[in-house]
Design an enzyme around this catalytic site. Structure first.
Site, mmCIF file in Angstrom:
data_model
loop_
_atom_site.group_PDB
_atom_site.id
_atom_site.type_symbol
_atom_site.label_atom_id
_atom_site.label_comp_id
_atom_site.label_asym_id
_atom_site.label_seq_id
_atom_site.Cartn_x
_atom_site.Cartn_y
_atom_site.Cartn_z
ATOM 1 N N LYS A 52 -10.202 0.344 -0.918
ATOM 2 C CA LYS A 52 -10.113 0.165 0.531
ATOM 3 C C LYS A 52 -11.366 0.653 1.239
ATOM 4 O O LYS A 52 -11.821 1.773 1.034
ATOM 5 C CB LYS A 52 -8.888 0.907 1.062
ATOM 6 C CG LYS A 52 -8.559 0.620 2.528
ATOM 7 C CD LYS A 52 -7.292 1.374 2.913
ATOM 8 C CE LYS A 52 -6.842 1.110 4.337
ATOM 9 N NZ LYS A 52 -5.653 1.932 4.677
ATOM 10 N N CYS A 57 -4.432 -3.409 4.447
ATOM 11 C CA CYS A 57 -4.034 -2.851 5.735
ATOM 12 C C CYS A 57 -5.049 -2.993 6.868
ATOM 13 O O CYS A 57 -5.340 -4.089 7.325
ATOM 14 C CB CYS A 57 -3.660 -1.388 5.520
ATOM 15 S SG CYS A 57 -2.489 -0.766 6.710
ATOM 16 N N GLU A 62 0.846 -1.194 0.000
ATOM 17 C CA GLU A 62 0.000 0.000 0.000
ATOM 18 C C GLU A 62 0.884 1.248 0.000
ATOM 19 O O GLU A 62 1.917 1.286 0.686
ATOM 20 C CB GLU A 62 -0.861 -0.010 1.267
ATOM 21 C CG GLU A 62 -1.857 1.129 1.344
ATOM 22 C CD GLU A 62 -2.619 1.175 2.685
ATOM 23 O OE1 GLU A 62 -2.085 0.681 3.697
ATOM 24 O OE2 GLU A 62 -3.728 1.725 2.694
#
Ligand SMILES: *[C@@H]1O[C@H](CO)[C@@H](O)[C@H](O)[C@H]1NC(C)=O
Ligand SMILES: *[C@@H]1O[C@H](CO)[C@@H](O)[C@H](O)[C@H]1NC(C)=O
Ligand SMILES: *[C@@H]1O[C@H](CO)[C@@H](O)[C@H](O)[C@H]1NC(C)=O
Ligand SMILES: *[C@@H]1O[C@H](CO)[C@@H](O)[C@H](O)[C@H]1NC(C)=O
Ligand SMILES: *[C@@H]1O[C@H](CO)[C@@H](O)[C@H](O)[C@H]1NC(C)=O
Ligand SMILES: *[C@@H]1O[C@H](CO)[C@@H](O)[C@H](O)[C@H]1NC(C)=O
Length: 526
Positions: A196, A229, A96
């Site tokens: 995301k 993440c 990321e």
């Protein structure tokens, strides 16, 4: 965390959030039988990247300047793909924020964003059809790399999507901006994207109106799920991918700021693989000064990882792993005949703990452990108020409870070190750097000898425990966090449910114990 977890007491910084053999049967035409599938494997790579960062992410730049910066990162990616191709890699994952960096505002990131059509609507090979859409230079380069390396390629970039004011979700500036993972097949086709969902204080990006459940198919290992993440701690999309899409492999770009003792990157990554019986290919960025390092290729049974606070450089990890990961299997501990395990089962059944019951005779008198019960105390661990008891002596049994969660520890250690360990419990809403509800039982090494040092960030330890750790959790989503001295990872011997308690058992550690924790997530309570 971020994904970027800021260290204790530090200001929140970011954004956040051998001989390699080609897998057998990859190109085999007919479907193989179940046993053969078990024996199959594939070669995966993750690259921990020290990204070239914008000197001033708040400054406004032109697209040209943005591309010049991103080209420096893409050049490094290309070298890694070349190196990976020589090792027979079939899928590579990049981290990321690896191409554009972080700390942008909504406006200052704009020149860094590629336009991205939906892969569901448009079949597109950016390398072979570069002129089909404007502002797609980054996608074109990534697509060409996938072709040159002849491998699946997963990377993270910022994307933009124009919207109309008739769309009620459309931001005022007329565009969505997403933190996006892209997946290219080995022929350069853009096969899918994931935007995301659980942003980590990322002002530059929008949360998609609907959660992407992104699953892509590969010829060598079947379905892979995708998330990013901070997502790893949430039900959507993570648990849904595992539960409803039956995904057994995950690609996981991350920009994770480590926070000990519970949430270092490699710790949560390997716990994920163990808890869910899945492979996870985790690529982190490498910025040790920001606490960001820790990538790995994790299977339920083994991890290959890189965590390095000293080396300024990132690293390419390559490993050959099972196409059909095998988990810890049946969780039935009842048949276990090991003496410590019998003792654990007796304690679970409500029998009192007896100091010297090697012969399993009787206990003398009334509840021996409560008379000599060590003092409970409170200490802050990762901003949560834990209730703890010190772990004294060479062997024993401890129990500590808070808000209806009771944690238990049965332990033995061959030699008693001068270090202080403690057993802690926390049950409640975590509210710093993200809001999420947790139930935690944790055996940790304290920073020093004082009770107030328990919960501090340490990485070295000498304590070699043989132990059972268990608790009566109200959630079934439990991450077995396990970390040993020098940022090393070991696997539990057993874990699972027994008599409505979740337990983890380990003996014969090869290095000192830093943390053994059962980190439960109670998603409904967030
Ligand atoms: C990001 O911004 C914070 C302040 O908001 C600063 O302390 C930090 O150094 C910045 N990081 C980078 C890599 O620019
Ligand atoms: C790309 O941008 C150029 C210049 O602004 C414009 O002429 C062209 O029509 C655009 N192409 C596409 C496919 O949008
Ligand atoms: C490229 O890869 C995709 C996805 O694996 C596949 O569907 C497609 O048929 C391939 N295209 C060519 C020309 O081989
Ligand atoms: C667990 O194992 C024991 C001993 O092998 C057996 O008697 C018991 O039926 C098993 N329980 C379950 C739920 O499989
Ligand atoms: C932690 O919780 C205990 C018990 O509820 C309380 O007495 C103590 O003040 C709390 N400590 C902090 C720092 O909030
Ligand atoms: C856990 O055990 C404690 C002590 O026996 C009990 O008070 C508590 O209600 C239990 N919690 C759950 C969720 O079963």
């Amino acid at each position: 965390m971020v994904c970027v977890m800021s260290g204790a007491g530090r200001q929140l910084v970011l954004v956040l959030c051998g001989c390699w053999v080609m897998a057998l049967g990859v190109h085999a035409g007919p479907r193989l039988g179940a046993e053969q599938l078990q024996a199959e494997s594939y070669v995966a790579a993750v690259f921990e990247h020290r990204s070239v960062l914008s000197p001033d992410p708040l400054a406004l730049t032109s697209r040209q300047q943005a591309l010049e910066l991103m080209t420096q990162n893409l050049d490094i990616y290309e070298q890694q793909v070349t190196a990976a191709a020589r090792k027979g890699v079939q899928i590579i994952v990049f981290p990321e924020d690896g191409i554009h960096g972080f700390n942008f505002t909504r406006t200052s990131i704009y020149p860094f964003l590629d336009f991205m059509p939906s892969p569901q609507l448009v079949r597109w090979n950016p390398c072979l059809e570069p002129h089909r859409f404007n502002d797609t230079e980054v996608l074109q380069r990534l697509s060409c790399m996938a072709i040159r390396g002849s491998m699946f390629l997963v990377a993270n970039l910022g994307t933009k999507q124009p919207c109309h004011s008739s769309d009620p979700g459309c931001p005022h500036d007329g565009r969505y901006q997403f933190n996006t993972n892209v997946v290219f097949s080995s022929n350069g086709t853009l096969v899918d994207r994931y935007r995301k969902h659980n942003l980590y204080f990322e002002a530059a990006f929008d949360t998609p109106l609907q959660v992407d459940h992104t699953v892509f198919d590969t010829p060598f290992a079947g379905k892979f799920g995708v998330f990013t993440c901070f997502d790893i701690l949430f039900f959507e999309p993570t648990i849904r991918l595992l539960r409803d899409y039956e995904v057994k492999h995950i690609v996981y770009p991350t920009a994770w700021m480590n926070q000990l003792p519970l949430l270092a990157g490699i710790q949560i990554q390997s716990a994920f693989a163990v808890a869910f019986g899945a492979n996870i290919l985790a690529a982190n960025i490498h910025h040790p000064s920001l606490g960001m390092t820790g990538s790995g290729i994790h299977t339920p049974l083994k991890s290959f990882w890189y965590h390095n606070m000293e080396n300024p450089e990132g690293r390419l990890l390559v490993a050959q792993i099972a196409s059909n990961p095998v988990g810890f299997g049946a969780d039935n501990a009842t048949g276990d005949t090991d003496p410590s395990h019998r003792k654990f089962l007796k304690l679970l059944a409500g029998d009192p703990y007896c100091e010297k019951d090697a012969q399993e005779v009787h206990c003398d008198g009334a509840a021996p452990w409560s008379e000599h019960a060590p003092p409970t105390f409170h200490a802050e661990m990762m901003y949560d108020n834990f209730t703890l008891v010190p772990v004294w002596g060479q062997e024993g049994y401890l129990q500590v409870c808070a808000s209806g969660l009771c944690c238990h520890l049965l332990y033995q250690r061959p030699t008693q070190s001068s270090e202080l360990y403690a057993l802690g419990v926390f049950h409640g809403l975590h509210t710093v750097h993200g809001t999420y509800y947790i139930q935690v039982c944790a055996l940790v090494k304290c920073g020093g000898l004082g009770f107030d040092t328990c919960g501090q960030e340490i990485t070295e330890a000498a304590g070699l425990f043989d132990f059972h750790l268990w608790g009566n959790f109200s959630t079934s989503y439990i991450f077995p966090l396990f970390l040993t001295s020098g940022m090393t990872l070991e696997r539990p011997d057993r874990l699972g449910w027994e008599n409505e308690h979740y337990f983890l058992r380990k003996s014969r550690l090869t290095s000192g114990l830093v943390t053994a924790a059962l980190y439960g997530r109670w998603y409904e309570r967030d």
